[in-house]
Design a protein around this motif. Structure first.
Motif, short mmCIF file in Angstrom:
data_model
loop_
_atom_site.label_atom_id
_atom_site.label_comp_id
_atom_site.label_asym_id
_atom_site.label_seq_id
_atom_site.Cartn_x
_atom_site.Cartn_y
_atom_site.Cartn_z
N ASN A 40 0.81 -1.22 0.00
CA ASN A 40 0.00 0.00 0.00
C ASN A 40 0.85 1.27 0.00
O ASN A 40 0.42 2.30 0.50
N ASP A 91 -4.38 9.31 1.56
CA ASP A 91 -3.03 8.76 1.46
C ASP A 91 -2.12 9.78 2.14
O ASP A 91 -2.38 10.98 2.10
N ARG A 107 2.03 6.30 1.55
CA ARG A 107 1.27 5.11 1.94
C ARG A 107 -0.20 5.46 2.11
O ARG A 107 -0.55 6.61 2.36
N SER A 108 -1.04 4.44 1.99
CA SER A 108 -2.47 4.64 2.16
C SER A 108 -2.87 4.30 3.59
O SER A 108 -2.20 3.53 4.28
N ASP A 114 -2.95 -0.44 -2.47
CA ASP A 114 -3.30 0.87 -3.04
C ASP A 114 -3.34 0.86 -4.57
O ASP A 114 -3.52 1.91 -5.18
N ASN A 118 0.10 5.33 -4.97
CA ASN A 118 1.17 6.09 -4.32
C ASN A 118 2.45 6.05 -5.14
O ASN A 118 3.14 7.07 -5.27
#
Length: 131
Positions: A40, A91, A107-108, A114, A118
């Motif tokens: 993510n 995010d 990062r989420s 994700d 990103n």
């Protein structure tokens, strides 16, 4: 009746995603390690001129749906919250100027994956940073 319950749950979840507070002590953290991708997010470390942090700050703030969570250029570290256009998923991207390097940690918050969002954003920002 079940339909209304499902609609209510969906609305509540959507409201939580958009309205949940972002705790700077959790998200405004220095990027660690070398370049890497994970499920993510992404970490990138690049060589950077002294003015790169200011240029990247301008690029980030020009990105739609982006706000500053914490930090400043003077501090040498800024964390941005970037929300998705449709659902408002947050995010977090932390940029740190460390000597002659920029460290970027994107990062989420929600979900396990994700879908490369990103990585794509950081790659785009870094492309705009190049002369």
């Amino acid at each position: 009746m079940v339909l209304w319950l499902l609609i209510s749950v969906g609305i509540a979840m959507g409201a939580y995603v958009r309205l949940a507070p972002s705790d700077p002590t959790r998200w405004h953290v220095a990027p660690e390690g070398l370049d890497r991708d994970f499920r993510n997010g992404v970490v990138r470390v690049v060589e950077a001129a002294p003015e790169a942090m200011e240029q990247l700050d301008h690029i980030a703030r020009s990105t739609p749906c982006t706000t500053v969570l914490a930090g400043s250029i003077e501090e040498g570290m800024i964390t941005y919250v970037i929300r998705s256009m449709v659902f408002g998923f947050p995010d977090y991207t932390t940029v740190q100027h460390d000597g002659d390097k920029l460290r970027i940690y994107a990062r989420s918050r929600f979900g396990r994956k994700d879908f490369g969002v990103n990585r794509q954003r950081v790659t785009h920002w870094l492309a705009l940073l190049q002369p």
